[in-house]
Design a protein around this motif. Structure first.
Motif, PDB file in Angstrom:
ATOM      1  N   VAL A  44       1.235  -0.775   0.228  1.00  0.00           N
ATOM      2  CA  VAL A  44       0.160  -0.028   0.107  1.00  0.00           C
ATOM      3  C   VAL A  44       1.209   1.306  -0.124  1.00  0.00           C
ATOM      4  N   PRO A  45       1.022   1.486  -1.201  1.00  0.00           N
ATOM      5  CA  PRO A  45       1.842   3.137  -0.961  1.00  0.00           C
ATOM      6  C   PRO A  45       1.099   3.976  -0.136  1.00  0.00           C
ATOM      7  N   GLY A  46       2.635   4.613   0.718  1.00  0.00           N
ATOM      8  CA  GLY A  46       3.197   5.512   1.908  1.00  0.00           C
ATOM      9  C   GLY A  46       3.115   4.184   3.372  1.00  0.00           C
ATOM     10  N   LEU A  47       2.117   3.152   3.107  1.00  0.00           N
ATOM     11  CA  LEU A  47       2.518   2.250   4.882  1.00  0.00           C
ATOM     12  C   LEU A  47       3.302   1.316   5.385  1.00  0.00           C
ATOM     13  N   ALA A  48       4.093   1.819   3.795  1.00  0.00           N
ATOM     14  CA  ALA A  48       5.920   0.778   4.578  1.00  0.00           C
ATOM     15  C   ALA A  48       6.298   0.882   6.313  1.00  0.00           C
ATOM     16  N   TRP A  49       5.738   2.359   6.882  1.00  0.00           N
ATOM     17  CA  TRP A  49       6.670   2.587   7.875  1.00  0.00           C
ATOM     18  C   TRP A  49       5.977   1.439   9.001  1.00  0.00           C
ATOM     19  N   ALA A  50       4.421   1.807   8.729  1.00  0.00           N
ATOM     20  CA  ALA A  50       3.289   0.542   9.571  1.00  0.00           C
ATOM     21  C   ALA A  50       3.677  -0.440   9.776  1.00  0.00           C
ATOM     22  N   LEU A  51       3.769  -1.063   8.226  1.00  0.00           N
ATOM     23  CA  LEU A  51       4.183  -2.695   8.010  1.00  0.00           C
ATOM     24  C   LEU A  51       6.078  -2.687   7.257  1.00  0.00           C
ATOM     25  N   PRO A  52       6.345  -2.011   8.334  1.00  0.00           N
ATOM     26  CA  PRO A  52       8.063  -2.478   7.383  1.00  0.00           C
ATOM     27  C   PRO A  52       8.180  -3.776   7.420  1.00  0.00           C
ATOM     28  N   PRO A  60      -2.393 -10.972   6.503  1.00  0.00           N
ATOM     29  CA  PRO A  60      -4.262 -10.838   6.782  1.00  0.00           C
ATOM     30  C   PRO A  60      -3.497 -10.981   8.192  1.00  0.00           C
ATOM     31  N   PRO A  61      -3.703 -10.750   8.835  1.00  0.00           N
ATOM     32  CA  PRO A  61      -3.674 -10.597  10.444  1.00  0.00           C
ATOM     33  C   PRO A  61      -4.387  -9.269  10.324  1.00  0.00           C
ATOM     34  N   ALA A  62      -3.092  -8.303   9.656  1.00  0.00           N
ATOM     35  CA  ALA A  62      -3.087  -6.744   9.724  1.00  0.00           C
ATOM     36  C   ALA A  62      -4.497  -6.195   8.760  1.00  0.00           C
ATOM     37  N   TYR A  63      -5.070  -6.993   8.228  1.00  0.00           N
ATOM     38  CA  TYR A  63      -6.317  -7.275   7.017  1.00  0.00           C
ATOM     39  C   TYR A  63      -8.156  -7.437   8.343  1.00  0.00           C
ATOM     40  N   THR A  64      -7.415  -8.144   8.644  1.00  0.00           N
ATOM     41  CA  THR A  64      -7.685  -8.250   9.436  1.00  0.00           C
ATOM     42  C   THR A  64      -8.820  -7.447  10.736  1.00  0.00           C
ATOM     43  N   ALA A  65      -8.014  -6.292  11.559  1.00  0.00           N
ATOM     44  CA  ALA A  65      -8.105  -5.544  12.152  1.00  0.00           C
ATOM     45  C   ALA A  65      -8.185  -4.393  11.951  1.00  0.00           C
ATOM     46  N   VAL A  66      -7.302  -4.362  10.685  1.00  0.00           N
ATOM     47  CA  VAL A  66      -8.039  -2.972   9.265  1.00  0.00           C
ATOM     48  C   VAL A  66      -9.421  -2.736   9.476  1.00  0.00           C
ATOM     49  N   PHE A  67     -10.218  -3.968   9.497  1.00  0.00           N
ATOM     50  CA  PHE A  67     -12.002  -3.962   8.529  1.00  0.00           C
ATOM     51  C   PHE A  67     -12.009  -3.525   9.932  1.00  0.00           C
ATOM     52  N   THR A  68     -12.058  -3.966  11.122  1.00  0.00           N
ATOM     53  CA  THR A  68     -12.730  -4.720  11.928  1.00  0.00           C
ATOM     54  C   THR A  68     -12.207  -2.559  12.620  1.00  0.00           C
ATOM     55  N   LEU A 129       0.991  -6.651  19.302  1.00  0.00           N
ATOM     56  CA  LEU A 129      -0.057  -7.876  18.852  1.00  0.00           C
ATOM     57  C   LEU A 129      -1.450  -6.928  17.737  1.00  0.00           C
ATOM     58  N   GLY A 130      -0.888  -5.540  18.023  1.00  0.00           N
ATOM     59  CA  GLY A 130      -2.341  -4.649  16.761  1.00  0.00           C
ATOM     60  C   GLY A 130      -3.448  -4.445  17.750  1.00  0.00           C
ATOM     61  N   PRO A 131      -4.695  -3.797  17.252  1.00  0.00           N
ATOM     62  CA  PRO A 131      -5.489  -3.281  18.095  1.00  0.00           C
ATOM     63  C   PRO A 131      -6.651  -4.296  17.365  1.00  0.00           C
ATOM     64  N   ALA A 132      -7.477  -4.626  17.742  1.00  0.00           N
ATOM     65  CA  ALA A 132      -9.111  -5.066  17.587  1.00  0.00           C
ATOM     66  C   ALA A 132      -9.251  -5.888  16.296  1.00  0.00           C
ATOM     67  N   SER A 133      -9.114  -6.982  16.279  1.00  0.00           N
ATOM     68  CA  SER A 133      -9.385  -7.980  15.130  1.00  0.00           C
ATOM     69  C   SER A 133     -10.014  -8.946  14.536  1.00  0.00           C
ATOM     70  N   ALA A 134     -11.346  -8.618  15.763  1.00  0.00           N
ATOM     71  CA  ALA A 134     -13.064  -9.735  15.732  1.00  0.00           C
ATOM     72  C   ALA A 134     -13.543  -9.392  15.172  1.00  0.00           C
TER      73      ALA A 134
END
Length: 589
Positions: A44-52, A60-68, A129-134
């Motif tokens: 994702v352009p500009g997101l390398a700092w958050a997901l190095p 997949p875990p980051a994706y579930t956290a993002v839509f949650t 382990l990041g934010p909520a993802s449920a």
């Protein structure tokens, strides 16, 4: 502005900035989701700092956290606070002629809880382990420690509890304020429809937000104290509980929440359609009654969300009938809006365009929702993007456009400056069109069978042909995001160098525009106005003849020359009473 001021207008501005900030965050998360569906696994352009570790690509875990987090932030920390916290706090006391809210310190406490919840949400992004993802519904067992370990899910659960407490407090405050603090002469039949919408939605807040708070508290105990209210099967010890109970509790709140978000929007649409058609609202009492009927039925239809969770066929049919019945009062209201527009002297101002846009996307959302109210069609569609497209049109787009209709309408009253009308029109028209593109694309993908929450839908052969459709939908989403820059530029420019607004730029008769300066002082009114008529006294022949204008204030008296003219009011909808008390519709200016 003091952070601890109990003036309802200061509290409203606090919610406004907080809600807009979270709207930006939630919107950016939505764009990340759309990127994943258009170019799955690509950085994702500009997101390398958050997901190095993945060089900016969603895992997949980051994706579930993002839509949650997108869903939770949009509902609990963006749209709801903007509708109630910002517009509700600012408009409601002014519109009923009150000096303030019934419990001013309670509104400060409510804002403090909202701010605390927002801080916890932001903190959840930086914990291990990041934010909520449920998912935004936080269904157990997925939301229990066994499946979502880490502090993030717990912080967000506490944040939702804070947001719920805040919503209960301002809901209670609004209900008591409308019942007890109306100006002399402000009868129930003279309330603006916006107040009716806020009042009914606040009743729902008081009744159903505690249910969410109870479910969230029990879930929190399962996470922190080792209780097993919602844990069953192999994960339970000594019998355990029942996760389906949580689903019932959640949707007993969750479906009224749809109406909590849309009732204030309906009220604003009803008022703005009348104001900018220069006609009294058609069927004022019917519209208010329809909103009341929806409010009464809203707690009786929740179980259609559970058709696929296992339910007695008898209960399924009952909830199907109730769900389809609730669409009838909404149709009555919609017809009243159309009748108000019919042969009106329509003025396409920015608030009016936003209100019309809200009408349009709500109509699309309502029609597509009928298939989810019937058991036979809900079962195949329930797990697909059809549901996502439907509720985004109904809860998201319609409420979003109503929020901006309200902001553009009351901004001169809040800040004393008028926003640039051309930029505002471009913003709401482009947003409305692109909303249809984005969520129409989701409806099409859902109808074709794309399941929601899939990290990479194209791993399934039968969904591969949907990639071009999803890329087209994502392009609409990115353009929609870009369109919001128009609002940001307009907001910053107006606050710094915007044109000073006149006392009543929209030429309407409600109390806030006719009895208070812009912005209103502490205490709002001195003296408190005495209300003489309804909010939609527009294009009255006797007013045109005596005053030479097509509107008259709710507390404005006609000069002596009008003594012999037919008395205005009191049909509740602003129409005049002719000879013998017969109501007559006003002409068109």
């Amino acid at each position: 502005m003091s952070l601890f001021s109990s003036d309802h207008k200061a509290v409203a501005r606090g919610y406004l900035w907080g809600g807009l900030g979270f709207l930006l965050l939630g919107g950016l998360l939505a764009l990340i989701i759309r990127w994943q569906w258009a170019w799955p696994g690509q950085p994702v352009p500009g997101l390398a700092w958050a997901l190095p570790e993945s060089r900016g690509a969603l895992t997949p875990p980051a994706y579930t956290a993002v839509f949650t987090m997108h869903g939770l932030i949009m509902i609990f920390f963006a749209v709801t606070p903007l509708l109630f916290g910002a517009l509700g706090h600012f408009v409601l006391p002014l519109a009923i002629g009150a000096r303030g809210l019934a419990f001013p310190r309670l509104s400060v406490l409510g804002f403090g809880l909202y701010a605390l919840g927002g801080a916890l949400v932001l903190a959840s992004f930086v914990v291990r382990l990041g934010p909520a993802s449920a998912g935004w519904t936080a269904y157990p067992p997925l939301s229990t420690p066994a499946f979502t370990p880490g502090l993030g899910q717990t912080l967000v659960t506490v944040a939702v509890l804070c947001a719920a407490a805040s919503a209960f407090l301002y809901g209670l405050n609004f209900v008591v304020t409308v019942v007890r603090c109306r100006a002399p002469g402000m009868t129930w039949g003279r309330l603006p429809l916006t107040v009716w919408g806020l009042f009914f939605a606040s009743v729902l807040n008081v009744l159903f937000v505690p249910v969410l708070a109870a479910a969230t508290s029990l879930l929190l105990m399962d996470r922190l104290l080792g209780t097993q209210f919602f844990i069953a099967g192999a994960a339970a010890v000594g019998g355990g509980g029942d996760p389906v109970v949580y689903q019932h509790l959640f949707w007993l709140f969750g479906h009224p929440e749809v109406y909590i978000l849309i009732l204030p929007a309906w009220g604003m649409v009803g008022d703005f359609v009348a104001f900018f058609s220069r006609k009294p609202a058609h069927g004022y009492r019917l519209t208010a009654g329809a909103m009341g009927t929806v409010t009464a039925l809203s707690g009786l239809v929740y179980a259609h969300h559970l058709f696929t969770s296992g339910m007695s066929p008898l209960l399924g049919r009952t909830f199907m009938v109730l769900t389809l019945l609730i669409s009838l009062p909404a149709e009555v209201m919609y017809l009243n809006w159309l009748m108000t527009l019919w042969r009106g002297s329509v003025r396409l101002t920015a608030p009016m365009l936003a209100a019309l846009g809200s009408m349009g996307v709500f109509g699309l959302g309502g029609i597509t929702g009928l298939s989810l109210g019937a058991v036979a069609t809900d079962v195949p569609l329930h797990g697909t993007l059809w549901v996502v497209g439907h509720f985004h049109l109904t809860m998201g787009a319609a409420s979003f456009l109503a929020v901006f209709a309200g902001l553009y309408f009351w901004f001169p009253k809040m800040f004393g400056r008028a926003m640039h009308e051309g930029l505002a029109k471009a913003h709401v028209v482009s947003s409305a069109v692109l909303f249809v593109g984005v969520f129409g694309g989701q409806l099409a993908a859902g109808y074709a069978g794309q399941l929601r929450r899939l990290y990479d839908p194209y791993q399934y052969t039968y969904l591969k042909h949907l990639l071009p459709l999803n890329q087209w939908t994502s392009a609409c989403a990115f353009l929609l995001g870009a369109a919001q820059v128009l609002f940001v530029v307009n907001l910053v420019w107006t606050l710094r160098r915007g044109r000073v607004a006149g006392p009543n730029p929209w030429k309407v008769g409600t109390l806030e525009w006719t009895c208070a300066p812009s912005p209103p002082p502490a205490g709002n009114y001195d003296p408190v106005p005495v209300v003489l008529r309804g909010p939609h006294a527009l294009s009255q022949p006797e007013v045109l003849e005596v005053l030479g204008k097509d509107w008259i204030g709710q507390a404005e008296t006609l000069p002596d020359a009008a003594v012999d003219a037919p008395a205005l009011d009191d049909t509740g909808d602003g129409r005049s009473l002719g000879v013998g008390g017969v109501a007559t519709s006003g002409g068109v200016a």
